[in-house]
Design an enzyme around this catalytic site. Sequence first.
Site, mmCIF file in Angstrom:
data_model
loop_
_atom_site.group_PDB
_atom_site.id
_atom_site.type_symbol
_atom_site.label_atom_id
_atom_site.label_comp_id
_atom_site.label_asym_id
_atom_site.label_seq_id
_atom_site.Cartn_x
_atom_site.Cartn_y
_atom_site.Cartn_z
ATOM 1 C CB THR A 158 27.737 43.056 -1.085
ATOM 2 O OG1 THR A 158 26.687 42.793 0.046
ATOM 3 C CG2 THR A 158 26.548 43.611 -2.223
ATOM 4 N N GLY A 183 25.116 37.470 1.934
ATOM 5 C CA GLY A 183 23.938 38.169 2.112
ATOM 6 C C GLY A 183 24.253 37.948 4.391
ATOM 7 C CB VAL A 184 26.522 40.017 6.161
ATOM 8 C CG1 VAL A 184 27.054 38.727 6.332
ATOM 9 C CG2 VAL A 184 26.972 40.918 5.129
ATOM 10 N N GLY A 185 23.206 41.375 5.644
ATOM 11 C CA GLY A 185 22.323 42.704 6.565
ATOM 12 C C GLY A 185 20.929 42.407 5.438
ATOM 13 C CB THR A 193 16.731 34.673 2.896
ATOM 14 O OG1 THR A 193 17.222 35.651 3.451
ATOM 15 C CG2 THR A 193 17.469 33.926 3.054
ATOM 16 C CD GLU A 272 25.359 44.249 6.986
ATOM 17 O OE1 GLU A 272 25.914 44.710 5.695
ATOM 18 O OE2 GLU A 272 24.266 44.639 7.918
ATOM 19 C CG ASN A 395 23.599 48.384 8.600
ATOM 20 O OD1 ASN A 395 23.853 48.386 7.125
ATOM 21 N ND2 ASN A 395 23.884 46.981 9.013
#
Length: 400
Positions: A158, A183-185, A193, A272, A395
Amino acid sequence: MSDAWPRADSSEPITLPQDFSAYVANIGIKDTTVDLVVVAAERSCPAAGVFTRSRFAGPSVVVSREHVADRNARAVVVISKNANVATGAEGLANAHEVVEGVADALGCPVDEVLLASTGVIGRQYPMQRVRAGIAALADRREAFGGASALDVAQGIMTTDTVAKIAAARIQGSDATVVGVAKGVGMIEPDMATLITLIFTDADVEPADLDDIFRRVIDRTFNCVSIDTDTSTSDTAIVLANRAAGPVDLAAFETALGDVALSLTKQVARDGEGAETLIEVVVDGARDDAQAKRVAKAVVNSPLVKTAVHGADPNWGRVAMAVGKCSDDTDIDESAVVIRFGTRECYPVRVDEQGLASLSEYLRGDEVQIHVSLGIADGTATVWGCDLTDGYVRINADYTT
């Protein structure tokens, strides 16, 4: 050692373990990048999964929990860029329709298909596009096998800036373990996770696979944190198709652990807006659980994160984070030792020259913070990243 290797930046395609096939496609969820991924074994095989404990767990989690309960599966499908979370009965029905469609395309029972989703919360799947994508999958069965593990890793991204992939050979055998993650955030695991998919051709019994997978998850993915926010869609799945025959279980756990650890570090490094990977080591704790609790307090502290980002060797912020563990009454500040890298900062005080040297150390792309509690022999290592203005910007603008 199994010699795991991260290969996200390699020009050489990484193959999935034998008798696994993959299909990737763009079905128009958000943009023109790949957003539908299916990886399948040739037949039903041992499987294990761990999932978010969030009270807003998405339908993909609900369906996969149910389908993997018997510790067998054949395929996993991922829809990226739409989490399908907080979408009510319609969202759950749509999730069931997805796995039913993929099962029909593969010619397998519905409960052998697992589902993961990632992306914006609160939006229904665009089902016309999803149905068209699954219909194309059914019409293009011959397309299976044309996708590499790297294609799979890219297809589940994403806001990731790089694909995350790792592989290892199991010592004493021809079997391999290949894993991908995204996944980064929204990463503070409360089980596993983000999304991680791991495939192996080792012959491992379902109960052994489940036990080993949970142990590995606990010491790797459960030790990473980007922002203290637990996702609604956290999913970690492993399939073992038995094609390479039996393996030594200890060697298998080593290989699986090496792959998971590589992916864990890749996730932390790609947080992120992140510029620095932070590793926090806590030893001398009452037990491993206390060590992990203290380490998480340090790596999750915004003040510690920003100090690292600013290359400010402010060990007082580390002391503050340790001190927040107020229920751990056996922590005595007079017994605690704090280090940046190998340089002790407390209780031995650092002079101006030493501070300048530490500031230079903190400008590196990887920083270790080491805390010794002086109580017993409990240890833990966790990973995270610095906090930058890039995280805020990503974000703040996420859905717009």
